[in-house]
Design a protein around this motif. Structure first.
Motif, mmCIF file in Angstrom:
data_model
loop_
_atom_site.group_PDB
_atom_site.id
_atom_site.type_symbol
_atom_site.label_atom_id
_atom_site.label_comp_id
_atom_site.label_asym_id
_atom_site.label_seq_id
_atom_site.Cartn_x
_atom_site.Cartn_y
_atom_site.Cartn_z
ATOM 1 N N TYR A 15 37.110 41.681 38.395
ATOM 2 C CA TYR A 15 38.125 41.710 39.446
ATOM 3 C C TYR A 15 37.584 41.585 40.876
ATOM 4 C CZ TYR A 15 41.690 43.026 36.063
ATOM 5 O OH TYR A 15 42.581 43.027 35.017
ATOM 6 N N GLN A 18 38.572 38.165 43.104
ATOM 7 C CA GLN A 18 39.991 37.988 43.409
ATOM 8 C C GLN A 18 40.556 39.159 44.195
ATOM 9 O OE1 GLN A 18 40.858 37.466 39.198
ATOM 10 N NE2 GLN A 18 42.298 39.175 39.281
ATOM 11 N N LEU A 19 40.076 40.359 43.937
ATOM 12 C CA LEU A 19 40.543 41.527 44.682
ATOM 13 C C LEU A 19 40.088 41.453 46.144
ATOM 14 C CD1 LEU A 19 42.207 44.064 44.202
ATOM 15 C CD2 LEU A 19 40.105 45.272 43.621
ATOM 16 N N PHE A 22 42.316 39.025 47.886
ATOM 17 C CA PHE A 22 43.614 39.659 48.134
ATOM 18 C C PHE A 22 43.545 40.534 49.389
ATOM 19 C CE2 PHE A 22 46.153 43.554 47.553
ATOM 20 C CZ PHE A 22 47.433 43.025 47.435
ATOM 21 N N ILE A 23 42.494 41.328 49.495
ATOM 22 C CA ILE A 23 42.341 42.244 50.625
ATOM 23 C C ILE A 23 42.077 41.464 51.913
ATOM 24 C CG2 ILE A 23 40.952 44.130 51.584
ATOM 25 C CD1 ILE A 23 40.410 44.958 48.603
ATOM 26 N N ARG A 26 44.842 40.294 54.081
ATOM 27 C CA ARG A 26 45.712 41.310 54.669
ATOM 28 C C ARG A 26 45.053 42.175 55.737
ATOM 29 N NH1 ARG A 26 46.999 39.634 49.939
ATOM 30 N NH2 ARG A 26 49.173 39.604 49.233
ATOM 31 N N GLY A 57 44.376 45.928 36.185
ATOM 32 C CA GLY A 57 44.567 44.995 37.304
ATOM 33 C C GLY A 57 45.652 45.473 38.251
ATOM 34 N N SER A 58 46.775 45.877 37.707
ATOM 35 C CA SER A 58 47.873 46.390 38.530
ATOM 36 C C SER A 58 47.436 47.634 39.298
ATOM 37 C CB SER A 58 49.076 46.746 37.662
ATOM 38 O OG SER A 58 49.568 45.601 37.029
ATOM 39 N N TYR A 61 45.135 46.612 42.269
ATOM 40 C CA TYR A 61 45.876 46.018 43.379
ATOM 41 C C TYR A 61 46.733 47.055 44.109
ATOM 42 C CZ TYR A 61 44.328 41.323 42.346
ATOM 43 O OH TYR A 61 43.551 40.208 42.180
ATOM 44 N N ARG A 62 47.291 47.996 43.370
ATOM 45 C CA ARG A 62 48.085 49.052 43.992
ATOM 46 C C ARG A 62 47.188 49.931 44.872
ATOM 47 N NH1 ARG A 62 50.177 51.465 39.733
ATOM 48 N NH2 ARG A 62 48.767 53.232 39.760
ATOM 49 N N ALA A 64 44.340 49.022 46.236
ATOM 50 C CA ALA A 64 43.929 48.194 47.377
ATOM 51 C C ALA A 64 45.046 48.128 48.422
ATOM 52 C CB ALA A 64 43.556 46.788 46.912
ATOM 53 N N ARG A 65 46.265 47.902 47.975
ATOM 54 C CA ARG A 65 47.412 47.827 48.882
ATOM 55 C C ARG A 65 47.579 49.158 49.634
ATOM 56 N NH1 ARG A 65 50.171 44.874 45.812
ATOM 57 N NH2 ARG A 65 50.844 46.508 44.403
#
Length: 182
Positions: A15, A18-19, A22-23, A26, A57-58, A61-62, A64-65
């Protein structure tokens, strides 16, 4: 414990790229993105049972968000540069005026006028706010250096500077506009 490590290593390997992407989309800097990713991996490694997470994975991402949101919620010290105006050539900051090297009569007049107005506005501030602003903005001292010098808490110093910046921004707004429209 030995079962947990291969799962973490496998998860990080699967991960990371891609993680991080994603970060990065943002946050403002790569350094911030890498710091947040490190926080995500630290939180994962702190879990007693990684196998209990059904959708890893979920979950990643949670987390990280949430870390991104936490980063933006944290109080940042205000910098006078944050209140620059933009002209045709890009951003225009007050330090650019005060520290300009060209010696045209117009620049000299603008610098003199700005210093005069800044001095008046600084004199209106309480001593502790004025001193923190001068040390940090004009003398380029870090908050840690100021805290060491005064014995004050860094958060207190940041707060004092924030009040000073807001006052100066409000007080000097008209002169900013004159410089930008010059």
């Amino acid at each position: 414990m030995s079962q947990k490590k291969p799962n973490i290593i496998q998860t990080v390997t699967s991960y990371s790229k891609q993680l991080l992407g994603f970060i990065r989309q943002r946050v403002n800097t790569d350094e911030d993105a890498e710091d947040i990713l490190q926080d995500v991996w630290f939180q994962l490694s702190s879990l007693p049972e990684i196998e209990a997470i059904e959708q890893i994975g979920s979950w990643l991402y949670r987390v990280a968000r949430n870390r991104i949101i936490d980063k933006y919620r944290k109080q940042k010290p205000d910098l006078l540069e944050d209140y620059g105006y933009e002209d045709e050539e890009g951003e225009f900051y007050f330090k650019d005026i005060l520290l300009a090297d060209d010696n045209t009569p117009e620049t000299a007049y603008m610098k003199e006028l700005f210093w005069e107005q800044l001095t008046i506005a600084l004199a209106e501030l309480p001593e502790n706010q004025r001193q923190v602003f001068v040390w940090n903005e004009l003398e380029d001292q870090t908050f840690q250096e100021i805290a060491d010098r005064t014995g004050e808490n860094i958060k207190t110093l940041i707060s004092r500077k924030r009040y000073a910046v807001r006052h100066l921004r409000d007080r000097l707004e008209s002169i900013y506009r004159e410089f930008v429209n010059y």
